[in-house]
Design an enzyme around this catalytic site. Structure first.
Site, PDB file in Angstrom:
ATOM      1  CB  CYS A  82      -1.088  -0.067   0.997  1.00 33.53           C
ATOM      2  SG  CYS A  82      -2.712  -0.268   0.729  1.00 33.53           S
ATOM      3  CB  CYS A 163      -4.652   0.202  -1.472  1.00 33.92           C
ATOM      4  SG  CYS A 163      -3.348  -0.866  -0.999  1.00 33.92           S
TER       5      CYS A 163
END
Ligand code: APR
Length: 248
Positions: A82, A163
């Site tokens: 992420c 993300c």
């Protein structure tokens, strides 16, 4: 000779398959899994090489589908931690220099992106060999060729997995830094998930004035694609290559 030229292995307008394709895939896979990311789950490089070959060998080189690459991509999905993801468009070399200095990753830093980077491949119906003479060109022969479909489907999966905050390095020395027909424009931006935040960096050649900015029409178009998906957007412009690499 006439017949051979027009119906044979030489008939496409793109570069032929890279010599020693299989050997390069196997060697890059070994290097990646043993040296570059030894921490990554142990991957079976022989199975990956075989899945890559079966995706296109003996098939019509103009009839590639995303499904042809399913088993290959499922063996090594292009996901990154992420917040470390970097996209690029018309800035390949710069984006790779940038991620090298940071703890960030482009598609070419994932296993399949690393394996295929810069290579060319296609097969021929009725043959178990690669066509080393020519492969279909996107413009002159067909869009559904195995090379283009590979980068499209891999890029789609890469973008879907994004993300937190992700970045894109765009070329501020072009009149349109955002190209809605590029893979970033057609495939990656439209597949970002809601709540992701995209930071665009417009970087121009050092010593020249920029040709596009965050308020230009190409970036407004990018913003409207993202608005439609509830993706947050920030844009930084007027950075020369040197400034960008130094601050980053
Ligand atoms: N090696 C060879 N060819 C590639 C590679 C690669 N590593 N990556 C992409 N390609 C092909 C694709 O067909 C792509 O359209 O080269 C073209 C590069 O064109 P650009 O206009 O510079 O950029 P773009 O089309 O936006 O593609 C780059 O897509 O692959 C993803 O994550 C990557 O964000 C990046 C974007």
């Amino acid at each position: 000779i006439y017949k051979w030229h027009y119906s044979g292995l030489n008939r496409w307008h793109g570069a032929g398959s890279t010599a020693d394709f299989q050997k390069i895939i196997q060697e890059r896979c070994d290097t990646y899994t043993q040296t570059i990311r030894p921490g990554s789950r142990s991957r079976n490089c022989q199975a990956i090489r075989q899945a890559f070959m079966s995706a296109f060998i003996s098939k019509d080189p103009c009839k590639a589908t995303k499904e042809d690459y399913n088993s290959l991509i499922n063996l090594a999905p292009p996901t990154v931690p992420c917040g470390q993801q970097v996209f690029w468009s018309k800035t390949k070399e710069l984006a790779h220099e940038y991620v090298k200095r940071q703890r960030l990753m482009t598609l070419e830093d994932t296993l399949l992106g690393y394996l295929a980077d810069g290579l060319s491949w296609c097969g021929e119906p009725g043959s178990s060999d690669l066509n080393i003479w020519s492969c279909p060109d996107w413009k002159k022969d067909c869009r559904t060729n195995y090379l283009s479909v590979f980068w499209e489907v891999l890029s789609e999966r890469f973008a879907e997995s994004a993300c937190n905050t992700v970045r894109v390095v765009l070329n501020g020395s072009l009149e349109n830094a955002f190209d809605s027909m590029s893979i970033f424009g057609r495939v990656e931006a439209p597949n970002l998930r809601p709540q992701v935040e995209l930071e665009a960096w417009l970087v121009h050649d050092t010593g020249k004035p920029p040709s596009d900015s965050c308020s230009g029409s190409s970036i407004r178009k990018l913003k409207s694609i993202l608005d439609g998906r509830n993706v947050k957007f920030r844009c930084m412009d007027n950075l020369s290559r040197d400034q960008f690499l130094q601050r980053s």
